[in-house]
Design an enzyme around this catalytic site. Structure first.
Site, PDB file in Angstrom:
ATOM      1  N   GLU A  55       0.854  -1.182   0.000  1.00 23.24           N
ATOM      2  CA  GLU A  55       0.000   0.000   0.000  1.00 23.24           C
ATOM      3  C   GLU A  55       0.896   1.240   0.000  1.00 23.24           C
ATOM      4  OE1 GLU A  55      -3.498  -0.288   2.151  1.00 23.24           O
ATOM      5  OE2 GLU A  55      -3.829   1.872   2.304  1.00 23.24           O
ATOM      6  N   ARG A  56       0.642   2.112  -0.978  1.00 28.21           N
ATOM      7  CA  ARG A  56       1.437   3.341  -1.132  1.00 28.21           C
ATOM      8  C   ARG A  56       2.922   3.040  -1.298  1.00 28.21           C
ATOM      9  NH1 ARG A  56      -3.231   5.605  -2.381  1.00 28.21           N
ATOM     10  NH2 ARG A  56      -4.701   5.459  -0.668  1.00 28.21           N
ATOM     11  N   ASN A  76      -3.484  -1.731   7.561  1.00 25.62           N
ATOM     12  CA  ASN A  76      -4.772  -2.288   7.123  1.00 25.62           C
ATOM     13  C   ASN A  76      -4.571  -3.802   7.108  1.00 25.62           C
ATOM     14  OD1 ASN A  76      -5.949   0.281   6.676  1.00 25.62           O
ATOM     15  ND2 ASN A  76      -4.824   0.433   4.759  1.00 25.62           N
ATOM     16  N   LYS A  79      -4.383  -0.155  13.860  1.00 22.67           N
ATOM     17  CA  LYS A  79      -5.240   0.855  13.239  1.00 22.67           C
ATOM     18  C   LYS A  79      -6.664   0.364  13.471  1.00 22.67           C
ATOM     19  CE  LYS A  79      -6.396   2.783   8.673  1.00 22.67           C
ATOM     20  NZ  LYS A  79      -5.949   2.984   7.265  1.00 22.67           N
ATOM     21  N   GLU A 105     -10.933   4.588   8.794  1.00 21.30           N
ATOM     22  CA  GLU A 105     -11.101   4.287   7.373  1.00 21.30           C
ATOM     23  C   GLU A 105     -11.747   2.921   7.157  1.00 21.30           C
ATOM     24  OE1 GLU A 105      -7.140   5.058   5.721  1.00 21.30           O
ATOM     25  OE2 GLU A 105      -7.745   7.137   5.365  1.00 21.30           O
ATOM     26  N   ARG A 147     -12.066  17.372   9.688  1.00 21.78           N
ATOM     27  CA  ARG A 147     -11.230  16.171   9.836  1.00 21.78           C
ATOM     28  C   ARG A 147     -10.003  16.448  10.714  1.00 21.78           C
ATOM     29  NH1 ARG A 147      -8.447  12.760   4.841  1.00 21.78           N
ATOM     30  NH2 ARG A 147      -6.850  11.768   6.136  1.00 21.78           N
ATOM     31  N   LYS A 155       0.390  10.708  13.533  1.00 24.77           N
ATOM     32  CA  LYS A 155       1.025  11.233  12.315  1.00 24.77           C
ATOM     33  C   LYS A 155       1.536  12.647  12.569  1.00 24.77           C
ATOM     34  CE  LYS A 155      -1.425   8.488   8.909  1.00 24.77           C
ATOM     35  NZ  LYS A 155      -2.135   8.426   7.621  1.00 24.77           N
ATOM     36  N   ASP A 204      -3.038  14.311   7.153  1.00 26.12           N
ATOM     37  CA  ASP A 204      -2.553  13.057   6.586  1.00 26.12           C
ATOM     38  C   ASP A 204      -1.290  13.199   5.753  1.00 26.12           C
ATOM     39  OD1 ASP A 204      -2.332  10.499   5.779  1.00 26.12           O
ATOM     40  OD2 ASP A 204      -4.270  10.361   4.775  1.00 26.12           O
ATOM     41  N   GLU A 258       3.913   9.064  -0.653  1.00 29.09           N
ATOM     42  CA  GLU A 258       2.530   8.975  -1.124  1.00 29.09           C
ATOM     43  C   GLU A 258       2.036  10.312  -1.639  1.00 29.09           C
ATOM     44  OE1 GLU A 258      -0.280   7.696   1.870  1.00 29.09           O
ATOM     45  OE2 GLU A 258      -1.987   8.060   0.554  1.00 29.09           O
ATOM     46  N   HIS A 284      -4.212  18.396   0.117  1.00 28.58           N
ATOM     47  CA  HIS A 284      -5.104  17.390  -0.450  1.00 28.58           C
ATOM     48  C   HIS A 284      -5.791  17.818  -1.746  1.00 28.58           C
ATOM     49  CE1 HIS A 284      -6.137  13.347   0.153  1.00 28.58           C
ATOM     50  NE2 HIS A 284      -6.034  13.367   1.466  1.00 28.58           N
ATOM     51  N   TRP A 296     -12.994  13.294   1.339  1.00 33.85           N
ATOM     52  CA  TRP A 296     -11.965  12.765   0.445  1.00 33.85           C
ATOM     53  C   TRP A 296     -11.917  13.583  -0.852  1.00 33.85           C
ATOM     54  CZ3 TRP A 296     -12.681   6.663   1.117  1.00 33.85           C
ATOM     55  CH2 TRP A 296     -12.171   6.313   2.374  1.00 33.85           C
TER      56      TRP A 296
END
Ligand code: BDP
Length: 700
Positions: A146-147, A189, A266, A270, A314, A338, A343, A371, A510, A533
């Site tokens: 992932e990423r 995840n 986690k 999400e 958020r 983080k 993010d 990412e 973002h 998102w």
């Protein structure tokens, strides 16, 4: 014919010998001369230290590795070491009170040698700032990452535990050389399968390889594993059967891996399961796991990356979720936060949770994989970004309460101190996809060890070790190498800011395309998709201005910071301009400190980023004669892609925002080369991102 084959073979063979494919990372240590190395402690870890020094130390004096419980050493703590030599003709003494300390001392001596600093008298005392310096792999069991932008996962699950890739040990060695002492091998995840008996057998093999290098193995877990893998009817953390299940599972793990580090979690984030699914809290969930791990000295790293769609900003949500539980976690739980409140964006303010949680240990999570900073195509040296976070003053215990100090145990009496980085490592021959991205893996380790090192010092160390050997290029002289090093250092130090400038300057964040986080799509609007998102949720451009109002007239995220930051961020006239659109919705004609309007400043800043990307190409092209052809050309090619992308970002964002500002793009900056309507229709084929732009955007 035979002769031809022979010549060809010779060519291939010598070609391989000379190949500079990046696979050796910063460990391109030259062959030593079987140095005289002694050690008073014999185990797998010191054997590695001895071997490394024997093979690579070429000083004229012997090296003595001395394990000692002397007060000075034990006081310094785990992993610390001293290197001493009273004169150039005496032996070098590396002393430590742990075997890891001896290994780190050996690698440090070799690093000093590479830097030309291992001559004459030496008096080095080194001690790590954080106890746990951990990599997070977002690697899935099907070997996708992932990423990840550097090939597949290093872990060949399908052929483990039987077959062992030589890369496992090479990975451990590289980490040990920079002081990394923990690795979470699977994605946050997490699949419940990672805790199945057959996967644990595979993990054990990795842990056995990492152990002598001083690296502990950790796993990400899925909170529903008791139900999904164990067949229980629930995964409620207050359920006795669930608690039993975790205790048994933990016991099984420690039977295989006696020094297992613990779990990374986690949860309720999400779409992943978590304690809230059963009406329980994050503390209930974390504590239940902590109790299971406690008898074995294992820990829980519980992530604070939680947010839900709804009216609340958020950026506010992690703080709101976690602050009420400060002090309610077991002492073997640490909250992993983080660096920023949203993010891993190119620039964010630090997360307000740092320093605010006073009774619960908190650790920073950085993202080494790019990412949001151009994948493995763009050069973005991230030490300056991480230092920006670590050096930020939280003011939580008065002036000087930096993020570093509120997490390293020097201000709060934390039992556990730690720092994590989401890796950029994969099966690519050069490990990271971009030769220059290796610098980020290196820099993470070095900063985790000592965040006081400057970004420049780390860059210079890395360049010396990565490009310093002259063996592959006879034309390379000491003089030309030092000018190469200066040039590359300058590029690296500028690079992250350049990416911010051509992607998301002044606190924008973002603006990425739907489905990937590579290219710009500030206009993106997918009907029915989660609003948080969508780029417009973050930029909020309209005819009046642009930016997210997080002051008291808006979401009031500024108030989560300690005074005087809450006032400084919350007030348009005192908010740092590089975060102005993070905290405020600013009129297009607002006067910036330099007298330009906001719109002009936006245009000039995007353009400055583009100009920097151009200058990287120009500087690089002058280096052709200084380093090996292979890496020279590969980096040259990446810089071309970066350049094209920079223009694409600038055009997309400025042309789109111009629709709201209605103001002209200043005539003295580069003219757009794309049309907005074409860019809006364009969909990047992310599976082939390297050439996608050329193919799709330019040629169609
Ligand atoms: C986001 C990534 C997503 C991760 C998530 C996380 O896009 O792939 O799963 O962070 O950190 O930035 O959990």
């Amino acid at each position: 014919m035979k002769k031809l084959v022979f010549i060809l073979l010779l060519f291939v063979f010598t070609g391989t010998l000379l190949a500079e494919d990046g696979s050796q990372l910063w460990l391109r240590l030259s062959g030593g001369k079987n140095a005289d190395v002694s050690c008073n402690l014999n185990n797998a870890t010191t054997e590695i230290a001895i071997k490394e020094l024997k093979e690579h130390w070429y000083g004229n004096t012997p090296v003595q590795l001395v394990f000692s419980k002397a007060k000075e050493l034990t006081r310094l703590g785990e992993g610390s070491f001293v290197i001493r030599r009273s004169s150039g003709s005496d032996p070098v003494r590396i002393e430590a009170s742990t075997k890891q300390g001896l290994l780190y001392g050996a690698y440090h001596l070799l690093r000093l040698q590479q830097m030309g600093q291992a001559e004459g008298e030496m008096d080095v005392v080194e001690t790590p700032r954080y106890q746990l310096r951990v990599l997070n792999h977002w690697d899935n069991l099907d070997r996708s990452v992932e990423r990840g932008y550097a090939g597949k996962s290093l872990w060949e699950w399908e052929s483990l535990p039987g077959k062992i890739s030589p890369r496992y040990e090479a990975y451990a060695r590289a980490n040990a050389s920079i002081g990394i002492n923990g690795t979470v091998v699977n994605n946050v995840n997490a699949s419940p399968q990672i805790l199945s008996a057959s996967y644990l057998e595979k993990v054990k093999v990795l842990a056995d390889i990492f152990r002598p290098y001083g690296i502990k193995t950790y796993l990400s877990i899925n909170f529903s594993t008791p139900a999904e893998l164990g067949g229980l009817s629930t995964s409620d953390p207050t359920d006795k059967a669930v608690q039993r299940w975790w205790k048994d599972k933990v016991k099984e793990i420690y039977q295989l891996i006696p020094d297992f580090g613990g779990f990374l979690v986690k949860a309720n984030s999400e779409g992943l399961p978590g304690p809230q699914d059963f009406g329980r809290t994050h503390a209930d969930g974390a504590n239940m796991l902590a109790d299971a791990l406690k008898p074995y000295k294992g820990i829980v790293m519980w992530r604070a990356f939680v947010y839900n769609p709804g009216d609340e900003d958020r950026a506010n949500q992690a703080y709101q979720e976690f602050m009420p539980f400060d002090g309610q976690f077991r002492d073997n739980v640490i909250i992993q936060v983080k660096n920023g409140p949203v993010d891993f964006q190119p620039r964010e303010p630090f997360s307000p949770l740092f320093g605010a949680m006073k009774k619960t240990p908190v650790m920073a999570e950085f993202q080494i994989t790019q990412e949001y900073l151009g994948f493995s195509n763009h050069m973005a040296y991230l030490a300056p970004m991480w230092k920006e976070c670590l050096d930020s003053d939280t003011y939580q215990q008065g002036k000087g309460s930096t993020v570093a100090k509120v997490t390293d145990g020097s201000i709060y009496n934390q039992k556990i101190t730690a720092i994590a980085g989401v890796t950029n490592i994969g099966t690519d021959i050069n490990w990271c996809g971009h030769h220059l991205a290796q610098a980020n893996w290196y820099a993470f380790g070095r900063l985790a060890w000592n965040y006081k090192l400057t970004s420049e010092a780390i860059a210079r160390e890395w360049i010396n070790q990565t490009f310093g050997s002259t063996t592959n290029n006879p034309t390379n002289t000491a003089g030309s190498f030092s000018s190469f090093r200066d040039a590359l250092t300058e590029m690296l130090l500028e690079s992250r800011e350049a990416v911010v400038e051509y992607m998301m300057p002044l606190g924008l964040h973002h603006l990425f395309a739907w489905g990937h986080h590579y290219g710009p799509e500030p206009w993106c609007d997918i009907p029915g998709a989660r609003p948080d998102w969508m780029p417009s949720y973050y930029h909020k451009a309209d005819s009046k201005g642009i930016g997210f109002d997080r002051s008291s007239t808006g979401s009031n995220a500024a108030a989560q910071y300690h005074s005087p930051l809450s006032e400084e961020f919350g007030n348009l006239s005192t908010c740092p301009e590089n975060l102005i659109l993070w905290f405020h919705h600013v009129p297009w004609d607002y006067k910036m400190k330099n007298g330009k309007t906001l719109w002009e400043e936006l245009c000039y800043t995007y353009d400055r980023g583009v100009q920097k990307a151009r200058s990287f190409q120009k500087i690089w092209d002058q280096q052709e004669k200084t380093i090996d052809t292979e890496r020279f050309l590969e980096i040259q090619n990446k810089l071309k892609i970066q350049m094209r992308d920079a223009v694409w970002w600038k055009d997309a964002c400025l042309l789109y925002f111009q629709e709201f500002s209605g103001m002209p793009i200043p005539v003295d900056i580069e003219r757009p080369v794309h049309n907005l309507d074409v860019m809006k229709k364009f969909r990047l084929d992310i599976g082939n991102h390297e050439n996608a732009l050329e193919k799709d955007l330019f040629m169609k």
